[in-house]
Structures are given as C-alpha cells and as structure tokens.
Motif scaffolding. Sequence first.
Motif, PDB file in Angstrom:
ATOM      1  N   VAL A  70      28.046  25.137  42.379  1.00 58.43           N
ATOM      2  CA  VAL A  70      28.785  25.211  41.112  1.00 58.43           C
ATOM      3  C   VAL A  70      27.898  24.776  39.953  1.00 58.43           C
ATOM      4  O   VAL A  70      27.886  25.399  38.885  1.00 58.43           O
ATOM      5  CB  VAL A  70      30.051  24.334  41.185  1.00 58.43           C
ATOM      6  N   LEU A  71      27.140  23.709  40.159  1.00 55.93           N
ATOM      7  CA  LEU A  71      26.228  23.214  39.124  1.00 55.93           C
ATOM      8  C   LEU A  71      25.149  24.240  38.814  1.00 55.93           C
ATOM      9  O   LEU A  71      24.842  24.496  37.639  1.00 55.93           O
ATOM     10  CB  LEU A  71      25.597  21.903  39.579  1.00 55.93           C
ATOM     11  N   LEU A  72      24.578  24.844  39.843  1.00 60.71           N
ATOM     12  CA  LEU A  72      23.526  25.841  39.631  1.00 60.71           C
ATOM     13  C   LEU A  72      24.041  27.048  38.866  1.00 60.71           C
ATOM     14  O   LEU A  72      23.330  27.611  38.027  1.00 60.71           O
ATOM     15  CB  LEU A  72      22.943  26.272  40.980  1.00 60.71           C
ATOM     16  N   ASP A  73      25.272  27.460  39.147  1.00 56.10           N
ATOM     17  CA  ASP A  73      25.860  28.592  38.425  1.00 56.10           C
ATOM     18  C   ASP A  73      25.919  28.302  36.931  1.00 56.10           C
ATOM     19  O   ASP A  73      25.616  29.173  36.102  1.00 56.10           O
ATOM     20  CB  ASP A  73      27.266  28.896  38.955  1.00 56.10           C
ATOM     21  N   TYR A  74      26.324  27.090  36.587  1.00 55.34           N
ATOM     22  CA  TYR A  74      26.384  26.721  35.175  1.00 55.34           C
ATOM     23  C   TYR A  74      24.977  26.648  34.572  1.00 55.34           C
ATOM     24  O   TYR A  74      24.715  27.170  33.484  1.00 55.34           O
ATOM     25  CB  TYR A  74      27.087  25.376  34.984  1.00 55.34           C
ATOM     26  N   GLN A  75      24.069  25.989  35.283  1.00 52.53           N
ATOM     27  CA  GLN A  75      22.730  25.769  34.740  1.00 52.53           C
ATOM     28  C   GLN A  75      21.949  27.068  34.557  1.00 52.53           C
ATOM     29  O   GLN A  75      21.064  27.133  33.706  1.00 52.53           O
ATOM     30  CB  GLN A  75      21.954  24.808  35.649  1.00 52.53           C
ATOM     31  N   GLU A  76      22.272  28.091  35.328  1.00 44.91           N
ATOM     32  CA  GLU A  76      21.597  29.379  35.155  1.00 44.91           C
ATOM     33  C   GLU A  76      21.883  29.968  33.779  1.00 44.91           C
ATOM     34  O   GLU A  76      20.971  30.417  33.079  1.00 44.91           O
ATOM     35  CB  GLU A  76      22.039  30.347  36.261  1.00 44.91           C
ATOM     36  N   ASP A  77      23.151  29.969  33.372  1.00 49.66           N
ATOM     37  CA  ASP A  77      23.505  30.482  32.036  1.00 49.66           C
ATOM     38  C   ASP A  77      22.957  29.587  30.944  1.00 49.66           C
ATOM     39  O   ASP A  77      22.497  30.061  29.901  1.00 49.66           O
ATOM     40  CB  ASP A  77      25.023  30.605  31.905  1.00 49.66           C
ATOM     41  N   GLU A  78      23.002  28.298  31.171  1.00 47.11           N
ATOM     42  CA  GLU A  78      22.475  27.356  30.194  1.00 47.11           C
ATOM     43  C   GLU A  78      20.973  27.551  30.001  1.00 47.11           C
ATOM     44  O   GLU A  78      20.469  27.514  28.876  1.00 47.11           O
ATOM     45  CB  GLU A  78      22.761  25.923  30.649  1.00 47.11           C
ATOM     46  N   LYS A  79      20.262  27.791  31.111  1.00 48.02           N
ATOM     47  CA  LYS A  79      18.814  27.953  31.050  1.00 48.02           C
ATOM     48  C   LYS A  79      18.422  29.200  30.261  1.00 48.02           C
ATOM     49  O   LYS A  79      17.435  29.180  29.513  1.00 48.02           O
ATOM     50  CB  LYS A  79      18.235  28.037  32.459  1.00 48.02           C
ATOM     51  N   VAL A  80      19.175  30.284  30.412  1.00 51.55           N
ATOM     52  CA  VAL A  80      18.895  31.514  29.659  1.00 51.55           C
ATOM     53  C   VAL A  80      18.954  31.223  28.160  1.00 51.55           C
ATOM     54  O   VAL A  80      18.080  31.643  27.390  1.00 51.55           O
ATOM     55  CB  VAL A  80      19.896  32.624  30.037  1.00 51.55           C
ATOM     56  N   VAL A 114      18.801  28.160  26.580  1.00 47.87           N
ATOM     57  CA  VAL A 114      17.808  27.165  26.158  1.00 47.87           C
ATOM     58  C   VAL A 114      16.407  27.754  26.156  1.00 47.87           C
ATOM     59  O   VAL A 114      15.616  27.496  25.238  1.00 47.87           O
ATOM     60  CB  VAL A 114      17.872  25.925  27.075  1.00 47.87           C
ATOM     61  N   ASP A 115      16.088  28.566  27.159  1.00 45.25           N
ATOM     62  CA  ASP A 115      14.762  29.200  27.215  1.00 45.25           C
ATOM     63  C   ASP A 115      14.542  30.113  26.013  1.00 45.25           C
ATOM     64  O   ASP A 115      13.442  30.151  25.446  1.00 45.25           O
ATOM     65  CB  ASP A 115      14.599  29.995  28.510  1.00 45.25           C
ATOM     66  N   TYR A 116      15.569  30.862  25.643  1.00 41.55           N
ATOM     67  CA  TYR A 116      15.435  31.738  24.477  1.00 41.55           C
ATOM     68  C   TYR A 116      15.223  30.916  23.215  1.00 41.55           C
ATOM     69  O   TYR A 116      14.396  31.262  22.367  1.00 41.55           O
ATOM     70  CB  TYR A 116      16.677  32.615  24.327  1.00 41.55           C
ATOM     71  N   LEU A 117      15.942  29.835  23.126  1.00 38.85           N
ATOM     72  CA  LEU A 117      15.822  28.955  21.958  1.00 38.85           C
ATOM     73  C   LEU A 117      14.416  28.364  21.862  1.00 38.85           C
ATOM     74  O   LEU A 117      13.785  28.384  20.802  1.00 38.85           O
ATOM     75  CB  LEU A 117      16.864  27.839  22.061  1.00 38.85           C
ATOM     76  N   ILE A 118      13.919  27.855  22.971  1.00 39.05           N
ATOM     77  CA  ILE A 118      12.621  27.164  22.984  1.00 39.05           C
ATOM     78  C   ILE A 118      11.447  28.137  22.955  1.00 39.05           C
ATOM     79  O   ILE A 118      10.454  27.909  22.255  1.00 39.05           O
ATOM     80  CB  ILE A 118      12.527  26.246  24.225  1.00 39.05           C
ATOM     81  N   ASP A 119      11.554  29.222  23.703  1.00 42.25           N
ATOM     82  CA  ASP A 119      10.414  30.131  23.863  1.00 42.25           C
ATOM     83  C   ASP A 119      10.285  31.162  22.745  1.00 42.25           C
ATOM     84  O   ASP A 119       9.185  31.670  22.492  1.00 42.25           O
ATOM     85  CB  ASP A 119      10.502  30.858  25.207  1.00 42.25           C
ATOM     86  N   PHE A 120      11.383  31.487  22.085  1.00 44.50           N
ATOM     87  CA  PHE A 120      11.343  32.559  21.089  1.00 44.50           C
ATOM     88  C   PHE A 120      11.806  32.118  19.695  1.00 44.50           C
ATOM     89  O   PHE A 120      11.081  32.283  18.722  1.00 44.50           O
ATOM     90  CB  PHE A 120      12.193  33.755  21.568  1.00 44.50           C
ATOM     91  N   TYR A 121      13.000  31.576  19.630  1.00 36.99           N
ATOM     92  CA  TYR A 121      13.602  31.318  18.323  1.00 36.99           C
ATOM     93  C   TYR A 121      12.865  30.217  17.557  1.00 36.99           C
ATOM     94  O   TYR A 121      12.484  30.416  16.399  1.00 36.99           O
ATOM     95  CB  TYR A 121      15.073  30.949  18.498  1.00 36.99           C
ATOM     96  N   VAL A 122      12.674  29.081  18.181  1.00 34.85           N
ATOM     97  CA  VAL A 122      12.007  27.954  17.495  1.00 34.85           C
ATOM     98  C   VAL A 122      10.565  28.287  17.138  1.00 34.85           C
ATOM     99  O   VAL A 122      10.131  28.022  16.004  1.00 34.85           O
ATOM    100  CB  VAL A 122      12.091  26.672  18.347  1.00 34.85           C
ATOM    101  N   PRO A 123       9.765  28.859  18.048  1.00 36.02           N
ATOM    102  CA  PRO A 123       8.399  29.232  17.665  1.00 36.02           C
ATOM    103  C   PRO A 123       8.370  30.222  16.496  1.00 36.02           C
ATOM    104  O   PRO A 123       7.490  30.128  15.621  1.00 36.02           O
ATOM    105  CB  PRO A 123       7.834  29.869  18.941  1.00 36.02           C
ATOM    106  N   TYR A 140      24.031  34.569  23.838  1.00 37.23           N
ATOM    107  CA  TYR A 140      23.664  33.724  24.972  1.00 37.23           C
ATOM    108  C   TYR A 140      24.534  32.473  25.012  1.00 37.23           C
ATOM    109  O   TYR A 140      24.970  32.029  26.086  1.00 37.23           O
ATOM    110  CB  TYR A 140      22.184  33.325  24.895  1.00 37.23           C
ATOM    111  N   LEU A 141      24.776  31.904  23.837  1.00 30.84           N
ATOM    112  CA  LEU A 141      25.598  30.692  23.780  1.00 30.84           C
ATOM    113  C   LEU A 141      27.043  30.999  24.149  1.00 30.84           C
ATOM    114  O   LEU A 141      27.724  30.170  24.769  1.00 30.84           O
ATOM    115  CB  LEU A 141      25.516  30.068  22.385  1.00 30.84           C
ATOM    116  N   ARG A 142      27.505  32.165  23.798  1.00 29.40           N
ATOM    117  CA  ARG A 142      28.850  32.574  24.217  1.00 29.40           C
ATOM    118  C   ARG A 142      28.964  32.595  25.739  1.00 29.40           C
ATOM    119  O   ARG A 142      30.008  32.239  26.307  1.00 29.40           O
ATOM    120  CB  ARG A 142      29.169  33.963  23.662  1.00 29.40           C
ATOM    121  N   ASN A 143      27.896  33.033  26.417  1.00 22.17           N
ATOM    122  CA  ASN A 143      27.901  33.043  27.877  1.00 22.17           C
ATOM    123  C   ASN A 143      28.004  31.632  28.443  1.00 22.17           C
ATOM    124  O   ASN A 143      28.672  31.405  29.462  1.00 22.17           O
ATOM    125  CB  ASN A 143      26.644  33.727  28.413  1.00 22.17           C
ATOM    126  N   VAL A 144      27.327  30.689  27.785  1.00 23.73           N
ATOM    127  CA  VAL A 144      27.413  29.293  28.214  1.00 23.73           C
ATOM    128  C   VAL A 144      28.842  28.787  28.057  1.00 23.73           C
ATOM    129  O   VAL A 144      29.402  28.147  28.957  1.00 23.73           O
ATOM    130  CB  VAL A 144      26.442  28.410  27.413  1.00 23.73           C
TER     131      VAL A 144
END
Length: 224
Positions: free
Chosen positions: A140-150, A152-161, A196-200
């Motif tokens: 259950v935790l992994l299911d949540y963290q998968e959407d969260e990671k998508v 956060v990764d977009y935020l850190i890897d693309f948007y902020v840079p 992406y945040l809507r998915n979270v």
Amino acid sequence: MEKNKTGKYLKYAIGEIVLVMIGILLALQVSNWNQERKDRISERKLLDNIHRDFIQNKVSFDSVKAISYRALNALEKRIALFPLNSDTLKHEAYNKYGEDIKTMTYNPYSSSVEAAVNSNALQLIQDENLQKYLVSWKDVLLDYQEDEKVYVDYLIDFYVPYLTDVYDYTGKDTAMNMAIRNTIKFQNMTITRRNYLRNVIKTIEEEPIENHINEIIRLTQPTD
C-alpha cells in the motif's frame, strides 16, 4: 495370598502411573500457561512499538496531505490566470508565488512492521485483521510513493532547474519574470505539474493508505 499381593501391587503400580501422568499434565499446563503469558507480554511490546510508529506516521501523512492540497490549490489558481498581464501579476495568487512549489515526501517508520512480518513475531499477534493490515502495508505504501515520486521527480528534475535558469528569484526584474510566465513552456510545465499533483491527491483520496494508517493505530491501541 500371593494373588492378593499381586492385586495390591498392580493397584499400587496403576496408582503410581496415574499420579505420574497427572503430574506431567499439570507440568505441561503450567508450562503452556507460562509460555502464553510470555507471548502476550511480547505481543503487547510489539503492538506498542507499532502503535507508536504509526501515531508518528499519521502526523507525517497529515502534513504531506495538507501541503499537497495547498500546492494543488495554488496551482489551480495560477493556471486560472493564464495568460498573464500586469493586473494578474498583482493577484494574490501570484503574490504568494512559491506556495505551489512546496512539497514533502512521505517516509514513514516501517521498521517495526517489517521486523514483525519478516520474523515469527507476526504469529504473536492474535488479531488476524491486524495481521492482514501489517502484511499489506508495504504494498500500500509503495503504491502511494510511486505516484508521489513521479510528481517530485518532475519538480526536482525539470521544473526547478528550468526556473533556476530563467527566473529572477529576487523579483527585481518583473518584466522578465512576466515574460517567462507567459511562455508556452512555463504554462505547459505548470499544467503538467498540476496533473501529476492531482494524481497524488487522487491516490490519497482513493487508495487505502490513510485507512491503513488509521486502522493499524486503532487495532494496536492499548486496551488497559
């Protein structure tokens, strides 16, 4: 006389056997009772550890949830203002620029559950319903963290840079910042982040993670 003696000896022997058997049964009963008492003490310690962890896990999850909702609300307001002009720049949603970029990943305490699941300790727990919640917690935790990671990764890897390269964080060059906000790239990236945040948020609302946290807390609650 010999027959009488034999009969007495036989009765005596049978009596001795019965007494020995009663003694063995009593000893086994005492041993079982003592083991049961030890098991219940061990179970209570295990439940207390899990309960303590998940009380903290709920606090953390509530914080993550609140930040996610505020960020989504800010993003929705921002997107509603596209395209921008000098008037919308002064809008309250833009004066609070940065609320939408706040994020917090959920990293709960799971060591007590993992230790129980990966050992014989889980067998100490008498509540079968609780056992099911503990066994399924990892998935259950992994299911949540998968959407969260998508997200956060977009935020850190693309948007902020991207913003770091083109945006004036001092706010002095308002004309440049306005121009950047009106680019298709900025607006598309903002909409993508929103999606992406809507998915979270959808995972929070529709998946069982929050119910798991609450049920594990309830089922491990001390009864004394």
